[in-house]
Design an enzyme around this catalytic site. Structure first.
Site, PDB file in Angstrom:
ATOM      1  CG  ASP A  44      -2.149   0.883   1.024  1.00 55.80           C
ATOM      2  OD1 ASP A  44      -3.168   0.358   0.548  1.00 55.80           O
ATOM      3  OD2 ASP A  44      -2.077   2.097   1.325  1.00 55.80           O
ATOM      4  CG  ASP A  70       3.294   6.695  -5.316  1.00 64.00           C
ATOM      5  OD1 ASP A  70       2.512   6.278  -6.197  1.00 64.00           O
ATOM      6  OD2 ASP A  70       3.460   7.905  -5.086  1.00 64.00           O
ATOM      7  CG  ASN A  97      -7.914  -3.466  -4.576  1.00 71.10           C
ATOM      8  OD1 ASN A  97      -8.981  -3.693  -5.133  1.00 71.10           O
ATOM      9  ND2 ASN A  97      -7.842  -2.812  -3.421  1.00 71.10           N
ATOM     10  CB  SER A 149     -14.583   0.144 -12.626  1.00 76.82           C
ATOM     11  OG  SER A 149     -15.821   0.772 -12.346  1.00 76.82           O
ATOM     12  CE1 TYR A 162     -12.347   4.430 -11.015  1.00 81.41           C
ATOM     13  CE2 TYR A 162     -14.524   3.988 -11.915  1.00 81.41           C
ATOM     14  CZ  TYR A 162     -13.489   3.657 -11.068  1.00 81.41           C
ATOM     15  OH  TYR A 162     -13.599   2.544 -10.259  1.00 81.41           O
ATOM     16  CE  LYS A 166     -10.387   1.422 -12.058  1.00 80.75           C
ATOM     17  NZ  LYS A 166      -9.531   0.455 -11.330  1.00 80.75           N
ATOM     18  CB  VAL A 195     -18.135  -2.894  -3.688  1.00 78.61           C
ATOM     19  CG1 VAL A 195     -17.638  -3.857  -2.614  1.00 78.61           C
ATOM     20  CG2 VAL A 195     -18.052  -3.547  -5.062  1.00 78.61           C
ATOM     21  CB  THR A 197     -15.436  -0.687  -0.009  1.00 75.03           C
ATOM     22  OG1 THR A 197     -15.560   0.346  -1.000  1.00 75.03           O
ATOM     23  CG2 THR A 197     -15.601  -2.052  -0.653  1.00 75.03           C
TER      24      THR A 197
END
Length: 272
Positions: A44, A70, A97, A149, A162, A166, A195, A197
């Site tokens: 991460d 990163d 992810n 996505s 986006y 994607k 989702v 989250t």
């Protein structure tokens, strides 16, 4: 659990998460892989968040290490592969992810916004693959799961960065699958819909000033099944892809969306 990943090593990029009431997709994937027997490198941008996930895995008696990276930095992507090889000598699973939503139409966005969206959503994923795939090719096996996505299938209002980036992930997934199939390496993608989250609900609630329950209920109402996925639903699909159950599947983009892909393009909201 059934030990589907016994003796294997999984790298989960984006395995931490922001604070929230539910589990994120990356953390759920890391825990699911570990419970099936894999040693997990949790990657991460925020080391503390990766540490939290790795600690949860170890608390259950499984193997995990945290690693800060990163993915917009090429040297960090190389370091991800090096860290896994140094710790366990191989990489069997790469789970990508990481992604960001930069809302806005073409006239609203700067060139920097456009580049940032593609750097995180596409180029970073490609760079990580570039350093991991040679190890998989050399060992003659491996599986990559790219998280794309539902928005990659259709246009959404004020979401051009986006949806476009994607969509490119889907194309990259198919190209990688074709290139590496002769080497025993499979590459697939999962396209989540709504989702529940921390990123999908808690962050949206905070930004909009709306109660979390209102945001969650509104998103659920847009799903044909009338309830959202959880991070565990996405993780279970990923487990299928990386296990031997999917040994003859590569180059597939799988919607995990409660039927949302059946709706018309005009109903797809930004942030899917």
């Amino acid at each position: 659990m059934t030990g589907k990943l016994d003796g294997r090593v999984a790298v989960v990029v984006g395995g931490g998460q922001t604070a929230g009431q539910t589990v994120g997709n990356g953390r759920a994937a890391a825990l699911t892989y570990a419970r099936e027997g894999a040693a997990v490198l949790v990657v991460d941008r925020e080391l503390g968040s990766a540490d939290e996930t790795a600690a949860l895995v170890r608390d259950e008696g499984f193997k995990a290490e945290a690693h800060q990276a990163d993915i917009t930095r090429d040297e960090d992507c190389r370091g991800i592969a090096e860290a896994a090889i140094t710790s366990w000598g191989r990489i069997d699973v790469l789970h990508n992810n990481v992604g960001i939503v930069l809302p806005g139409s073409t006239e609203d966005l700067s060139e920097q916004d456009w580049k940032r969206g593609f750097d995180v959503n596409l180029t970073g994923m490609w760079s990580t693959c570039r350093y991991v795939l040679p190890h998989m090719r050399e060992q003659g096996s491996g599986s990559v799961v790219n998280i794309t996505s539902l928005a990659s299938f259709a246009a959404g209002p004020s979401a051009i960065v986006y949806t476009t980036s994607k969509s490119a992930v889907n194309s990259m997934t198919r190209s990688l699958a074709l290139d590496y199939a002769p080497h025993g390496v499979r590459v697939n993608a999962i396209a989540p819909g709504m989702v529940d989250t921390p990123m999908g609900v808690d962050s949206v609630a905070q930004a909009s000033g709306k109660p979390r329950d209102e945001v969650a209920e509104g998103r659920a109402a847009m799903v044909p099944l009338k309830y959202p996925a959880t991070g565990w639903d996405i993780a279970k699909a990923a487990l299928f892809f990386v296990s031997d159950d999917a040994a003859f599947i590569t180059g597939t983009v799988l919607p995990v969306d409660g039927g949302s892909a059946l709706l018309t393009a005009s109903t797809v909201p930004p942030g899917y």
